[in-house]
Design a protein around this motif. Structure first.
Motif, PDB file in Angstrom:
ATOM      1  N   ASP A  32      45.421  37.621  35.818  1.00  0.00           N
ATOM      2  CA  ASP A  32      44.838  38.939  35.683  1.00  0.00           C
ATOM      3  C   ASP A  32      44.499  39.174  34.211  1.00  0.00           C
ATOM      4  O   ASP A  32      45.248  38.784  33.320  1.00  0.00           O
ATOM      5  N   SER A  34      43.144  41.998  31.181  1.00  0.00           N
ATOM      6  CA  SER A  34      43.097  43.420  30.849  1.00  0.00           C
ATOM      7  C   SER A  34      42.582  43.604  29.435  1.00  0.00           C
ATOM      8  O   SER A  34      42.657  42.687  28.606  1.00  0.00           O
ATOM      9  N   THR A  51      41.833  41.909  38.298  1.00  0.00           N
ATOM     10  CA  THR A  51      42.709  40.877  38.852  1.00  0.00           C
ATOM     11  C   THR A  51      41.940  39.580  39.042  1.00  0.00           C
ATOM     12  O   THR A  51      40.713  39.525  38.902  1.00  0.00           O
ATOM     13  N   SER A  52      42.673  38.533  39.407  1.00  0.00           N
ATOM     14  CA  SER A  52      42.025  37.248  39.675  1.00  0.00           C
ATOM     15  C   SER A  52      41.071  37.360  40.861  1.00  0.00           C
ATOM     16  O   SER A  52      40.114  36.598  40.967  1.00  0.00           O
TER      17      SER A  52
END
Length: 114
Positions: A32, A34, A51-52
């Motif tokens: 993930d 950010s 997210t992935s």
């Protein structure tokens, strides 16, 4: 995993910038990503995350103005920032998280002049 953030700079209120964060390592697509930011005298705060699987979330203060995206083939995450405000001025950091592993980029400064 090493993260290299870029794209910061000086922009006027209402302007746009796109931040990029290039990651090394083969596990980029599974983690993930950010963007956080830290303004002078303030705590670091989450700006946007992806997210992935591509799910995104945003801080209320940037919803509708910022867009986070990722290109797994290029191992890069982006933060498109539009309608910038002086209160967006901060050092922006990218972050990679996978299970117990957390990595930070070096930060890129965004300054929005009024």
């Amino acid at each position: 995993v090493q993260l290299q953030a870029s794209g910061g700079g000086l922009v006027q209120t209402g302007g746009s910038l796109r931040l990029s964060c290039l990651a090394s390592g083969s596990i980029f697509s599974t983690g993930d990503m950010s963007w956080y930011r830290q303004a002078p005298g303030k705590q670091r705060e989450l700006v946007a995350a992806i997210t992935s699987a591509g799910r995104t979330n945003y801080a209320d203060s940037v919803k509708g103005r910022f867009t986070i995206s990722r290109d797994n083939a290029k191992k890069t995450v982006y933060l498109q920032m539009n309608s910038l405000k002086p209160e967006d001025t901060a050092v922006y950091y990218c972050n990679f998280k996978l299970a117990k592993y957390v990595y930070w980029g070096q930060g890129t400064l965004v300054t929005v002049s009024s």
